[in-house]
Write a protein that holds these residues in place. Structure first.
Motif, PDB file in Angstrom:
ATOM      1  N   ASP A 164      38.743  58.593 -19.853  1.00  0.00           N
ATOM      2  CA  ASP A 164      39.359  58.519 -21.176  1.00  0.00           C
ATOM      3  C   ASP A 164      39.369  57.090 -21.702  1.00  0.00           C
ATOM      4  O   ASP A 164      39.057  56.845 -22.873  1.00  0.00           O
ATOM      5  CB  ASP A 164      40.795  59.046 -21.146  1.00  0.00           C
ATOM      6  N   VAL A 165      39.694  56.133 -20.859  1.00  0.00           N
ATOM      7  CA  VAL A 165      39.716  54.724 -21.270  1.00  0.00           C
ATOM      8  C   VAL A 165      38.309  54.279 -21.645  1.00  0.00           C
ATOM      9  O   VAL A 165      38.112  53.634 -22.674  1.00  0.00           O
ATOM     10  CB  VAL A 165      40.302  53.829 -20.153  1.00  0.00           C
ATOM     11  N   HIS A 198      35.830  56.111 -22.668  1.00  0.00           N
ATOM     12  CA  HIS A 198      35.467  56.770 -23.925  1.00  0.00           C
ATOM     13  C   HIS A 198      36.131  56.064 -25.104  1.00  0.00           C
ATOM     14  O   HIS A 198      35.488  55.833 -26.133  1.00  0.00           O
ATOM     15  CB  HIS A 198      35.867  58.246 -23.884  1.00  0.00           C
ATOM     16  N   ASP A 199      37.395  55.736 -24.983  1.00  0.00           N
ATOM     17  CA  ASP A 199      38.104  55.031 -26.055  1.00  0.00           C
ATOM     18  C   ASP A 199      37.465  53.679 -26.340  1.00  0.00           C
ATOM     19  O   ASP A 199      37.305  53.285 -27.499  1.00  0.00           O
ATOM     20  CB  ASP A 199      39.577  54.825 -25.697  1.00  0.00           C
ATOM     21  N   GLU A 200      37.092  52.964 -25.293  1.00  0.00           N
ATOM     22  CA  GLU A 200      36.460  51.649 -25.468  1.00  0.00           C
ATOM     23  C   GLU A 200      35.110  51.786 -26.155  1.00  0.00           C
ATOM     24  O   GLU A 200      34.782  50.999 -27.048  1.00  0.00           O
ATOM     25  CB  GLU A 200      36.317  50.942 -24.120  1.00  0.00           C
ATOM     26  N   HIS A 220      34.254  54.109 -28.196  1.00  0.00           N
ATOM     27  CA  HIS A 220      34.549  54.476 -29.578  1.00  0.00           C
ATOM     28  C   HIS A 220      34.927  53.247 -30.405  1.00  0.00           C
ATOM     29  O   HIS A 220      34.466  53.084 -31.536  1.00  0.00           O
ATOM     30  CB  HIS A 220      35.669  55.526 -29.612  1.00  0.00           C
ATOM     31  N   ILE A 221      35.749  52.380 -29.849  1.00  0.00           N
ATOM     32  CA  ILE A 221      36.163  51.153 -30.537  1.00  0.00           C
ATOM     33  C   ILE A 221      34.942  50.275 -30.819  1.00  0.00           C
ATOM     34  O   ILE A 221      34.788  49.752 -31.931  1.00  0.00           O
ATOM     35  CB  ILE A 221      37.217  50.393 -29.699  1.00  0.00           C
ATOM     36  N   ASN A 280      37.915  44.963 -31.516  1.00  0.00           N
ATOM     37  CA  ASN A 280      39.225  45.099 -32.159  1.00  0.00           C
ATOM     38  C   ASN A 280      39.437  44.028 -33.228  1.00  0.00           C
ATOM     39  O   ASN A 280      40.056  44.300 -34.262  1.00  0.00           O
ATOM     40  CB  ASN A 280      40.344  45.047 -31.118  1.00  0.00           C
TER      41      ASN A 280
END
Length: 64
Positions: free
Chosen positions: A10-11, A13-15, A17-18, A57
């Motif tokens: 999950d982490v 995937h989130d990274e 995506h960012i 970010n």
């Protein structure tokens, strides 16, 4: 017991995506192709001594 692996996925995937969002924003802002946007993001990370997610970010949360 399978929880830690799921959290890592999950982490990750989130990274991803960012980073993808930041690349897309750079493409739109600068009117540049995908490959140039990636290089611009990599340059930002390297020059600021950030990791790639932190650089992404910055792009997302500011107008550079």
């Amino acid at each position: 017991m399978g929880f830690p692996q799921e959290r890592d996925i999950d982490v990750e995937h989130d990274e991803q995506h960012i980073i993808a969002m930041a690349v897309g924003m750079l493409m739109e802002r600068e009117q540049i192709p995908h490959s140039e946007a990636i290089h611009l993001l990599l340059d930002l990370a390297e020059s600021g001594q950030f990791d790639l997610v932190d650089a992404a970010n910055i792009v997302i949360n500011t107008k550079i």
